[in-house]
Design an enzyme around this catalytic site. Structure first.
Site, PDB file in Angstrom:
ATOM      1  N   TRP A  12       0.797  -1.207  -0.081  1.00 44.68           N
ATOM      2  CA  TRP A  12       0.174   0.044   0.008  1.00 44.68           C
ATOM      3  C   TRP A  12       0.840   1.269  -0.035  1.00 44.68           C
ATOM      4  O   TRP A  12       0.626   2.423  -0.725  1.00 44.68           O
ATOM      5  CB  TRP A  12      -0.972  -0.117   1.239  1.00 44.68           C
ATOM      6  CG  TRP A  12      -2.001   1.064   1.225  1.00 44.68           C
ATOM      7  CD1 TRP A  12      -2.587   1.594   2.339  1.00 44.68           C
ATOM      8  CD2 TRP A  12      -2.806   1.546   0.133  1.00 44.68           C
ATOM      9  NE1 TRP A  12      -3.252   2.433   2.138  1.00 44.68           N
ATOM     10  CE2 TRP A  12      -3.542   2.751   0.758  1.00 44.68           C
ATOM     11  CE3 TRP A  12      -2.692   1.584  -1.216  1.00 44.68           C
ATOM     12  CZ2 TRP A  12      -4.510   3.288  -0.012  1.00 44.68           C
ATOM     13  CZ3 TRP A  12      -3.657   2.171  -1.996  1.00 44.68           C
ATOM     14  CH2 TRP A  12      -4.400   3.239  -1.292  1.00 44.68           C
ATOM     15  N   LYS A 110      -5.094   0.814   8.241  1.00 40.59           N
ATOM     16  CA  LYS A 110      -6.327   0.163   8.836  1.00 40.59           C
ATOM     17  C   LYS A 110      -6.406  -0.805   9.809  1.00 40.59           C
ATOM     18  O   LYS A 110      -5.837  -1.986   9.446  1.00 40.59           O
ATOM     19  CB  LYS A 110      -7.264  -0.211   7.638  1.00 40.59           C
ATOM     20  CG  LYS A 110      -7.602   0.654   6.477  1.00 40.59           C
ATOM     21  CD  LYS A 110      -8.243   0.098   5.256  1.00 40.59           C
ATOM     22  CE  LYS A 110      -8.433   1.515   4.234  1.00 40.59           C
ATOM     23  NZ  LYS A 110      -9.009   0.783   3.064  1.00 40.59           N
ATOM     24  N   SER A 144      -9.723   0.216  -2.061  1.00 37.88           N
ATOM     25  CA  SER A 144      -8.480   0.829  -2.818  1.00 37.88           C
ATOM     26  C   SER A 144      -7.600  -0.517  -2.669  1.00 37.88           C
ATOM     27  O   SER A 144      -6.684  -0.285  -1.873  1.00 37.88           O
ATOM     28  CB  SER A 144      -7.716   2.088  -2.281  1.00 37.88           C
ATOM     29  OG  SER A 144      -7.693   2.009  -0.850  1.00 37.88           O
ATOM     30  N   LYS A 197     -14.026  -3.715   8.256  1.00 38.98           N
ATOM     31  CA  LYS A 197     -14.350  -4.565   7.066  1.00 38.98           C
ATOM     32  C   LYS A 197     -13.549  -5.793   6.923  1.00 38.98           C
ATOM     33  O   LYS A 197     -13.795  -6.915   6.255  1.00 38.98           O
ATOM     34  CB  LYS A 197     -14.345  -3.560   6.033  1.00 38.98           C
ATOM     35  CG  LYS A 197     -13.095  -2.925   5.697  1.00 38.98           C
ATOM     36  CD  LYS A 197     -12.094  -3.770   5.039  1.00 38.98           C
ATOM     37  CE  LYS A 197     -10.819  -2.798   4.810  1.00 38.98           C
ATOM     38  NZ  LYS A 197      -9.883  -3.461   4.026  1.00 38.98           N
ATOM     39  N   ASP A 250     -15.632  -0.028   0.931  1.00 41.06           N
ATOM     40  CA  ASP A 250     -14.366  -1.001   1.390  1.00 41.06           C
ATOM     41  C   ASP A 250     -14.722  -2.402   1.643  1.00 41.06           C
ATOM     42  O   ASP A 250     -14.040  -3.274   1.390  1.00 41.06           O
ATOM     43  CB  ASP A 250     -13.622  -0.066   2.510  1.00 41.06           C
ATOM     44  CG  ASP A 250     -12.174  -0.495   2.360  1.00 41.06           C
ATOM     45  OD1 ASP A 250     -11.685  -1.291   1.517  1.00 41.06           O
ATOM     46  OD2 ASP A 250     -11.381   0.211   3.603  1.00 41.06           O
ATOM     47  N   ARG A 261      -6.380  -9.908   0.941  1.00 37.80           N
ATOM     48  CA  ARG A 261      -5.518 -10.894   1.568  1.00 37.80           C
ATOM     49  C   ARG A 261      -6.778 -11.462   2.725  1.00 37.80           C
ATOM     50  O   ARG A 261      -6.439 -12.776   3.059  1.00 37.80           O
ATOM     51  CB  ARG A 261      -4.325 -10.425   2.258  1.00 37.80           C
ATOM     52  CG  ARG A 261      -3.379  -9.951   1.212  1.00 37.80           C
ATOM     53  CD  ARG A 261      -1.855  -9.758   2.005  1.00 37.80           C
ATOM     54  NE  ARG A 261      -1.869  -8.500   2.522  1.00 37.80           N
ATOM     55  CZ  ARG A 261      -1.691  -7.331   2.289  1.00 37.80           C
ATOM     56  NH1 ARG A 261      -1.482  -7.209   0.907  1.00 37.80           N
ATOM     57  NH2 ARG A 261      -1.417  -6.141   2.726  1.00 37.80           N
ATOM     58  N   ASN A 262      -7.523 -10.529   3.299  1.00 33.98           N
ATOM     59  CA  ASN A 262      -8.276 -11.260   4.407  1.00 33.98           C
ATOM     60  C   ASN A 262      -9.473 -12.090   3.773  1.00 33.98           C
ATOM     61  O   ASN A 262      -9.668 -13.211   4.507  1.00 33.98           O
ATOM     62  CB  ASN A 262      -9.007  -9.890   4.961  1.00 33.98           C
ATOM     63  CG  ASN A 262      -8.107  -8.828   5.780  1.00 33.98           C
ATOM     64  OD1 ASN A 262      -7.505  -9.553   6.957  1.00 33.98           O
ATOM     65  ND2 ASN A 262      -7.789  -7.719   5.271  1.00 33.98           N
ATOM     66  N   GLU A 288      -5.092  -7.712   7.929  1.00 29.73           N
ATOM     67  CA  GLU A 288      -4.924  -7.179   9.187  1.00 29.73           C
ATOM     68  C   GLU A 288      -6.029  -7.767  10.035  1.00 29.73           C
ATOM     69  O   GLU A 288      -6.186  -7.657  11.330  1.00 29.73           O
ATOM     70  CB  GLU A 288      -5.251  -5.479   9.146  1.00 29.73           C
ATOM     71  CG  GLU A 288      -4.093  -4.858   8.564  1.00 29.73           C
ATOM     72  CD  GLU A 288      -3.221  -4.322   9.779  1.00 29.73           C
ATOM     73  OE1 GLU A 288      -3.672  -4.723  10.787  1.00 29.73           O
ATOM     74  OE2 GLU A 288      -2.269  -3.824   9.641  1.00 29.73           O
TER      75      GLU A 288
END
Length: 338
Positions: A12, A110, A144, A197, A250, A261-262, A288
């Site tokens: 990012w 985030k 994003s 999210k 998001d 990835r989540n 995350e």
């Protein structure tokens, strides 16, 4: 012209640097905590560790360094882009000696801090205030993916700050033909949307991994935004912020996009893989939501907010229930009004 230091060379941070580098009026520096990564970017002209395939054209003014002192002495605007569990350490142990009253900070991380349940802007503010600094602070949120921003795909995001002038400045700094920034003053709502999210995206991935179909995914997204909104409002955020880019926008991206990835963690959990094996396969990149889930539940408990989807994600992450058992639990809960 703005002098900007992007502090963090993950996917990012690198994508943000590439985006800003396309606007020649900025002087830009990308800082990496790893001297090896910084040297690799300089040597190969791309971030092969975290954002391979997106070159830094020689004509673009991106200076890559592992020298935090040089980066912060150069910068007027600091863009903070590192994993949530590194934010406090970075500011306390690395950045603090070089921060001055002339700096302005944009947090693009985030997540929630593990032990305190603080949002990232709160963590940064806590460190700053302990040093007698009260700097303009803003947060970035919205749908994003780093790869798409780096590629110049049209993207819309939100910047939130209590300092309207700083938010407006960032809107001008970032906005071009491929990225559109909306301003907001609901810092809490934007950050909570971005943090929560990721938890729901794990649940959405589990549904996909289990092969449960599109109806189930839609249910997770819709009920997910409901519990995200409950907690955000309880923390002081506004309901309408969660219905915008930083919340619903998001969430939809992270729950449905193959680059998430989540969501990937959830898909693989649904297929029966173990969490440690999945995380090892991310190649050093961070999902995350894995860390945020426990912090969000701790925060929710302190405020008396019910988060059944997040709770079931937590049970799966902890190995206390299988993905299928977690879904069966959600479907068998007592009936209620929507």
């Amino acid at each position: 012209m703005s002098r900007i230091a992007v502090m963090g060379s993950g996917a990012w941070g690198t994508a943000i640097a590439l985006h800003l580098a396309r606007q020649s009026e900025h002087e830009l520096l990308l800082w990496s905590h790893s001297a090896r990564v910084a040297e690799s970017i300089r040597a190969f002209g791309e971030n092969r560790d975290f954002l391979p395939g997106y070159p830094v054209p020689p004509a673009l003014a991106v200076t890559v360094t592992a020298d935090a002192e040089a980066a912060l002495e150069f910068a007027e605007i600091i863009i903070s882009v590192m994993p949530s569990h590194h934010v406090r350490h970075s500011y306390e142990q690395i950045f603090a000696p070089y921060l001055t009253p002339s700096h302005r900070i944009l947090s693009a991380t985030k997540g929630l801090e593990d032990a305190t349940y603080l949002r990232m802007s709160q963590v940064i503010s806590d460190v700053l205030l302990r040093r007698g600094l009260d700097l303009p602070l803003a947060v970035l949120g919205g749908p994003s993916f780093a790869q798409e921003v780096a590629a110049g795909s049209p993207t819309a995001v939100t910047v939130a700050s209590k300092d309207a002038a700083f938010a407006g400045e960032l809107q001008q700094v970032f906005s071009n033909g491929t990225l559109r920034l909306y301003t907001n003053d609901d810092v809490c709502g934007v950050e909570m949307g971005g943090a929560l999210k990721n938890i729901i995206a794990i649940a959405s991935g589990v549904v996909t991994g289990l092969g449960l179909g599109h109806n189930s995914t839609a249910a997770i997204i819709t009920r997910g935004i409901a519990e995200m909104t409950r907690l955000a409002v309880a923390c002081g955020g506004r309901r309408e912020t969660l219905a915008g880019l930083a919340g619903l926008g998001d969430l939809v991206l992270t729950c449905t996009g193959s680059l998430s990835r989540n969501r990937t963690v959830g898909v693989e959990l649904g297929k029966g893989r173990g969490l440690d094996d999945i995380l090892a396969g991310l190649g050093g990149k961070v999902a995350e939501g894995v860390r945020t889930t426990a912090a969000a539940l701790g925060l929710a408990a302190s405020l008396g907010v019910e988060m059944p989807i997040a709770q079931q994600v937590h049970t799966v992450l902890q190995g206390q229930a299988s993905p299928l058992q977690a879904m069966q639990y959600l479907m068998s809960r007592p009936g209620r009004d929507e």
